[in-house]
Scaffold this active site. Structure first.
Site, mmCIF file in Angstrom:
data_model
loop_
_atom_site.group_PDB
_atom_site.id
_atom_site.type_symbol
_atom_site.label_atom_id
_atom_site.label_comp_id
_atom_site.label_asym_id
_atom_site.label_seq_id
_atom_site.Cartn_x
_atom_site.Cartn_y
_atom_site.Cartn_z
ATOM 1 C CD GLU A 196 35.627 27.900 32.934
ATOM 2 O OE1 GLU A 196 36.203 28.899 32.454
ATOM 3 O OE2 GLU A 196 35.309 26.897 32.240
ATOM 4 C CG ASP B 58 35.242 43.060 35.185
ATOM 5 O OD1 ASP B 58 36.248 43.785 35.325
ATOM 6 O OD2 ASP B 58 34.168 43.474 34.717
ATOM 7 C CG ASP C 295 44.312 39.928 31.151
ATOM 8 O OD1 ASP C 295 43.584 39.965 32.165
ATOM 9 O OD2 ASP C 295 44.016 40.477 30.080
ATOM 10 C CE LYS D 245 37.812 54.287 36.343
ATOM 11 N NZ LYS D 245 36.703 55.213 36.028
#
Length: 642
Positions: free
Chosen positions: A475, A550, A586, A554
């Site tokens: 992971e 993350d 998400d 932008k």
């Protein structure tokens, strides 16, 4: 396609000189089974342009490249352009695997530093290059353009000098940039020549009278690529040099605006007015007010591989205004690009490369105004002062970055200054550099040994803990360990490794592991790539989890996303056939991005029939209203090598 179709002046001196070089390259291209990618990386300027125009005339997809790029830059380029026919200083030959349906035939891809770092390829077609060249020709009076070229041909500023010559029926004298250091060796040219320089070159030539006299022979000196120090401009005016301050980018095929040399000599400010079909828009609310600059006209078609609509507007990320005389004034960058010596440097790319040295705790890279370079790349670094040595850091970065991207000044600090909002205090950062300037010298510190020791330590630890295991579950970005500890408990036969770079998170993760008494779960403070490089040869990845990375929402920060072509290629190297990659996010944009990256990978395919192997709500999943998942599977080697 022939020269008349391209509107080339076939009687021009330079076009005639190119003919044997074009013929030689065309002969090689016509032996190929079909049209495709042509990569031009010749060092000799005539061979470079011969291959370039052969590719254009033959309707190929032409890519310009620098034969002297660093190893890492070439690897990045090859991950983007996976195959083609390469013209290089070592010879010409095919490499890699070309895509079946090439949408870029008839286009020219020009490299730029840009805002994404690494190599970014700007897509143009001949109509764009021709339109830009004709605008410059009109500005110069409409005749043949003879140029003295001191700029590299893979760079748009050098390339367009060749395009202007063949369009206008002119000639080119190629001059080695190193000659600037020895002005007595610079050639005297005939009447009617122009040249293009960046401020660094002009500044060096004006350091002595011989260089100044050499510059006086030109009818026009286009000066662009970076902000020019006012002292240097005054020196040029005093010498009565016919300077045309210009403004443009790779995306505009070089100059989009230029100032008349007479206006410059009279003390004019700015970068002049638009050339040819170019238009300048200042996004302001009042006349004479500053705003963002956008350029219309023969601008780029997209960034490779994305072809975008033809009626594009180029958002420069610069701020400017139009003064009362109608000249465009450039006020500065609107993002984190540093213009240094005519090259664009992405400060984030440089900072990432410095962080990757492992010995650095924190870093902030930015530009400061400089008389010689326009802007100078500088860096604040947080590390043990014994290893904060500019010579050592510079040496290590030469493997990772082009020379012009490496900071020219370094300052060691206890911490990076932050403002009340928690962001870097740029004013304070610049003050620190100005008050604590150091040259690139100092006591010898062997940082390479420190990095090698870290790698050796990690490799030995993994070898001992994995104890010959043939497969692990990994992971990347394991966070607080919620998922991996639950997964390891449910799958005791799998050995699970989680990596993260934040020690506080890893302490929480290891507490969970200890409470559950798990001997098949290991947490390591390192980056994913560092762990992969330290894996024992006998150990492969069986499953890979990337949960809620993350999203870097932008567009200009997309290069920071974990799921990239180079990441997929890297993990494929350590994966067995059938290895599965599980991604969950998400962020809708990241979800689509991940699917696109997998679809374009030769090593992975999306496995729409697969199901998520184990459910456990993670810390970040609890914060999300929804999530979406992508599952990919490692392709068989027999398919990849076809």
């Amino acid at each position: 396609m022939d020269a008349s179709t391209l509107e080339i002046d076939e009687k021009g001196a330079f076009w005639k000189k190119l003919q044997p070089y074009i013929a030689e390259a065309l002969q090689k291209l016509q032996l190929k089974a079909k049209k495709g990618n042509v990569i031009v990386a010749e060092n000799d300027p005539m061979r470079f342009l011969g291959a370039l125009f052969a590719g254009i005339l033959n309707g190929e997809a032409v890519f310009l490249a620098n034969a002297d790029w660093s190893y890492d830059t070439w690897e990045h380029f090859k991950r983007i352009v996976k195959g083609g026919y390469l013209f290089s200083k070592a010879g010409s030959e095919p490499y890699g695997i070309e895509i079946q349906e090439n949408r870029h035939l008839g286009h020219i891809m020009i490299p730029t530093g840009g805002s994404t770092g690494g190599v970014k390829l700007v897509i143009h077609d001949w109509e764009n290059l021709k339109g830009s060249a004709k605008g410059t020709q009109t500005f110069l009076g409409g005749g043949a353009i003879n140029s003295a070229c001191l700029l590299p041909l893979y760079h748009v500023s050098g390339l367009m000098q060749a395009v202007r010559a063949v369009i206008s029926g002119g000639d080119i004298a190629f001059i080695d940039n190193k000659s600037i250091k020895h002005p007595n060796d610079l050639p005297r040219l005939g009447e009617g020549y122009v040249t293009s320089l960046v401020p660094t070159q002009m500044g060096r030539l004006l350091q002595n009278k011989t260089g100044e006299q050499w510059l006086k022979q030109f009818d026009c000196i286009f000066l662009g690529g970076a902000k020019t120090d006012e002292t240097l401009l005054e020196q040029a005016r005093a010498a009565q040099l016919k300077i045309s301050i210009c403004y443009g980018a790779t995306e505009t095929a070089s100059m989009a605006t230029a100032m008349n040399p007479e206006t410059f000599l009279k003390g004019g400010n700015g970068v002049g007015e638009p050339l040819g079909d170019f238009g300048i828009r200042i996004l302001n609310t009042k006349p004479l007010e500053a705003g963002k600059i956008k350029i219309t006209g023969p601008v780029y078609k997209g960034y490779y591989p994305s072809l975008e609509p033809r009626n594009k507007i180029f958002d420069t990320h610069d701020r400017g205004m139009i003064n009362e005389e109608g000249s465009i004034i450039i006020l500065g960058r609107d993002d984190n690009i540093i213009n240094t010596g005519g090259e664009k440097v992405d400060a984030e790319e440089v900072a990432d490369a410095i962080r990757a040295l492992n010995a650095i705790k924190d870093v902030f890279v930015f530009g400061i105004q400089d008389q010689e370079w326009g802007e100078k790349v500088v860096s604040l670094v947080v590390c043990d002062e014994r290893i904060c040595n500019s010579d050592t850091l510079t040496t290590l970065l030469k493997e990772k970055l082009e020379r012009y991207k490496i900071p020219k000044e370094w300052v060691c600090v206890e911490r990076i200054p932050l403002n009340d909002a928690g962001k870097v205090d740029r004013v304070m950062a610049r003050r620190i550099v100005l008050e604590n300037r150091t040259e690139q010298s100092g006591s010898l510190i062997n940082l390479e040994n420190a990095i090698a020791a870290r790698h050796s330590q990690l490799k030995a630890m993994l070898k001992a803990l994995l104890n010959g295991k043939s497969e692990i579950t990994l992971e990347i970005g394991c966070g607080h360990g919620d998922y991996l500890t639950a997964y390891g408990q449910a799958n005791p036969k799998e050995f699970c490794v989680g990596v993260d770079i934040l020690a506080k998170r890893l302490r929480k993760a290891d507490n969970k592991r200890q409470k559950r008494g798990l001997n098949n779960v290991l947490f390591v403070k390192t980056e994913g790539n560092e762990l992969l490089e330290a894996l024992p040869e006998e150990t492969k990845l069986g499953k890979i989890f990337v949960l809620f990375p993350d999203p870097w929402p932008k567009r200009r920060h997309e290069k920071n996303r974990l799921i990239q072509a180079n990441f997929l290629e890297s993990i494929a190297t350590y994966s067995a056939e059938g290895t599965q990659l599980f991604i969950r996010t998400d962020h809708d944009g990241y979800y689509e991005w991940a699917k696109e990256q997998i679809a374009s990978s030769q090593h992975w395919r999306e496995d729409t029939d697969a199901t998520w192997p184990f459910e456990q709500e993670t810390f970040f999943q609890k914060l999300a209203d929804k999530h979406r998942s992508v599952i990919a599977r490692r392709r068989p080697a027999s398919i990849i090598n076809k």
